[in-house]
Design a protein around this motif. Structure first.
Motif, mmCIF file in Angstrom:
data_model
loop_
_atom_site.group_PDB
_atom_site.id
_atom_site.type_symbol
_atom_site.label_atom_id
_atom_site.label_comp_id
_atom_site.label_asym_id
_atom_site.label_seq_id
_atom_site.Cartn_x
_atom_site.Cartn_y
_atom_site.Cartn_z
ATOM 1 N N VAL A 75 0.947 -1.440 0.026
ATOM 2 C CA VAL A 75 -0.019 -0.078 0.097
ATOM 3 C C VAL A 75 0.734 1.275 -0.219
ATOM 4 O O VAL A 75 0.507 2.238 -0.598
ATOM 5 C CB VAL A 75 -1.165 -0.062 1.300
ATOM 6 N N PRO A 80 -0.643 8.012 -4.374
ATOM 7 C CA PRO A 80 -1.514 8.733 -3.808
ATOM 8 C C PRO A 80 -2.784 9.006 -4.618
ATOM 9 O O PRO A 80 -4.085 8.888 -4.137
ATOM 10 C CB PRO A 80 -1.104 9.956 -3.171
ATOM 11 N N TRP A 83 -5.311 6.186 -4.583
ATOM 12 C CA TRP A 83 -6.329 6.270 -3.389
ATOM 13 C C TRP A 83 -7.181 7.330 -3.669
ATOM 14 O O TRP A 83 -8.415 7.252 -2.952
ATOM 15 C CB TRP A 83 -5.409 6.160 -2.219
ATOM 16 N N ALA A 87 -11.214 6.343 -3.445
ATOM 17 C CA ALA A 87 -11.755 6.843 -2.242
ATOM 18 C C ALA A 87 -13.164 6.462 -1.904
ATOM 19 O O ALA A 87 -13.826 5.973 -1.106
ATOM 20 C CB ALA A 87 -11.515 8.104 -1.789
ATOM 21 N N ILE A 90 -14.289 2.719 -2.271
ATOM 22 C CA ILE A 90 -13.909 2.139 -0.878
ATOM 23 C C ILE A 90 -14.987 2.622 0.108
ATOM 24 O O ILE A 90 -15.489 1.546 1.037
ATOM 25 C CB ILE A 90 -12.490 2.636 -0.350
ATOM 26 N N LEU A 134 -10.210 8.394 4.052
ATOM 27 C CA LEU A 134 -9.908 8.697 2.695
ATOM 28 C C LEU A 134 -11.091 9.740 1.970
ATOM 29 O O LEU A 134 -10.423 10.333 1.284
ATOM 30 C CB LEU A 134 -9.878 7.135 2.185
ATOM 31 N N ARG A 138 -10.268 13.168 0.582
ATOM 32 C CA ARG A 138 -10.557 13.475 -0.924
ATOM 33 C C ARG A 138 -11.294 14.696 -0.990
ATOM 34 O O ARG A 138 -11.116 15.472 -2.057
ATOM 35 C CB ARG A 138 -11.046 12.283 -1.419
ATOM 36 N N LEU A 319 -4.993 12.693 4.893
ATOM 37 C CA LEU A 319 -4.582 11.497 4.990
ATOM 38 C C LEU A 319 -3.895 11.179 6.100
ATOM 39 O O LEU A 319 -3.976 10.180 7.057
ATOM 40 C CB LEU A 319 -4.271 10.755 3.548
ATOM 41 N N LEU A 368 -0.968 3.722 4.202
ATOM 42 C CA LEU A 368 -1.386 4.788 3.627
ATOM 43 C C LEU A 368 -0.582 6.067 3.945
ATOM 44 O O LEU A 368 -0.101 6.896 3.479
ATOM 45 C CB LEU A 368 -2.921 5.086 4.031
#
Length: 384
Positions: A75, A80, A83, A87, A90, A134, A138, A319, A368
């Motif tokens: 991970v 990034p 992710w 976001a 997930i 996350l 975002r 994050l 992360l």
């Protein structure tokens, strides 16, 4: 000054891509070592809790940590922007899993918190904690600085938090709901939400306390009343915390010695391998051992803040701070709970308590965090 007002890199030119060797070098190996040391404490405590046997908890914990460590490193090497893109999916999947728990979830210890998928037993609320971090990171990455502090722009992330909190409370899982709410509030604060909004939310929460009390389950009410007066039912609702205090106090400065704890070995201490693992450890290693363990957690928090401040993109800053806040609240709530400073709400001690989903979700979150440091110079587009 909020993180929303921090500047971007002086140069508008995109940084040169970094090679694989540089990515490996940028992994915070000191942080990895500290996490491994904390997990090692977990193996020792679980070995002792089982009466000097690796089964059923210590060996499984070690294997889980090894697998989760590999996941964390993978991970950490993912850019990034991936992710940032994932976001929303997930978050949506985690919410759907929470809904599924309420419909077809497995019931255990008086609560419906687990999904059984083949040989796996998953606790979606643990995944939802990371999903909320996350999603909020975002969301605020896509806002301009002046928008972050406006009331209307606070409503979407607040709704994201409250949806998860509501679904978790239905299970019921007060501890995890508190974790999501407190972690989300911390992220909103560092993202630039105005203080008056927190004050208004606090006043509203106090005004809603009578309604919240009426909606609580009977065992939850007993936990709150026991917290306020531990001696009101020492052999019933107050048994857990009474035995925990006895164990911690009997450990003294340097503890009774490894495998010599009596409260846990004689089964006076309930849930000694999960929520009360800190008590099991302190009884044998004393205040000195407790300070060492808390010192390791403090190093993780300090490194987390350091990584956040070095990030050149807002998504990474939020994050990293969100993951750091989550780890801090995990540690604070669990240790304060077993010492009688907070009601018993069922929050495990990260990397120490027995539990697969919690361990994997914490290591994923740490991946992360380390990834923010690996890609600290990356420039990410605004995404709404």
């Amino acid at each position: 000054m909020s993180l929303a007002s921090m500047g971007s890199p002086a140069s508008l030119d995109a940084p040169a891509p970094i090679g694989f060797a540089e990515k490996i070098w940028r992994i915070n190996w000191g942080l990895v070592l500290v996490l491994t040391a904390i997990a090692g404490v977990g193996v020792l405590a679980l070995y002792s809790a089982a009466g000097g046997r690796f089964e059923p908890w210590a060996a499984r914990h070690a294997v889980r940590y090894g697998s989760a460590l590999a996941l964390m490193l993978v991970v950490a090497l993912v850019h990034p922007k991936v992710w940032l893109t994932l976001a929303w999916p997930i978050y949506i999947v985690s919410v759907l899993m929470l809904v599924a728990v309420d419909v077809i979830g497995k019931i255990g210890m008086g609560a419906q918190r687990w999904l059984v998928i083949g040989p796996l037993q998953i606790q979606p609320s643990e995944i939802a904690k990371v999903a909320v971090i996350l999603m909020i990171a975002r969301y605020y990455h896509g806002l301009r600085r002046e928008q972050a502090g406006q009331f209307l722009y606070t409503l979407p992330p607040l709704a994201m938090i409250l949806v998860v909190v509501g679904l978790v409370m239905v299970q019921p899982d007060l501890g995890t709901a508190m974790m999501v709410l407190m972690g989300g509030a911390a992220l909103l604060f560092v993202a630039g939400v105005r203080i008056w909004m927190f004050l208004a939310a606090g006043v509203s929460a106090v005004a809603c306390l009578p309604i919240a009390w009426s909606l609580m389950h009977e065992y939850q009410k007993k936990r709150v009343l026991t917290f306020l007066d531990p001696d009101r039912d020492p052999l019933g609702a107050g048994y857990h915390i009474t035995q925990s205090k006895i164990a911690i106090g009997s450990g003294g400065m340097f503890g009774k010695g490894f495998l010599k704890g009596t409260q846990s070995s004689l089964n006076f201490l309930p849930e000694k391998q999960t929520d009360f693992i800190f008590t099991t450890f302190v009884e044998e290693w004393g205040m000195a051992g407790a300070l060492v363990l808390l010192g390791l957690f403090a190093l993780v928090v300090v490194w987390g803040f350091s990584i956040a401040l070095r990030s050149q993109h807002h998504f990474g800053r939020l994050l990293a701070l969100g993951v750091t806040a989550m780890l801090f609240f995990y540690m604070f709530i669990n240790t304060a709970m077993v010492m009688g400073m907070l009601p018993v709400v069922g929050v495990p001690l990260p990397l120490v308590s027995n539990g697969g989903t919690a361990l994997v979700s914490v290591m994923f979150a740490c991946g992360l965090l380390i990834g923010v440091n690996v890609y600290r110079d990356a420039q990410l587009p605004r995404t709404r």
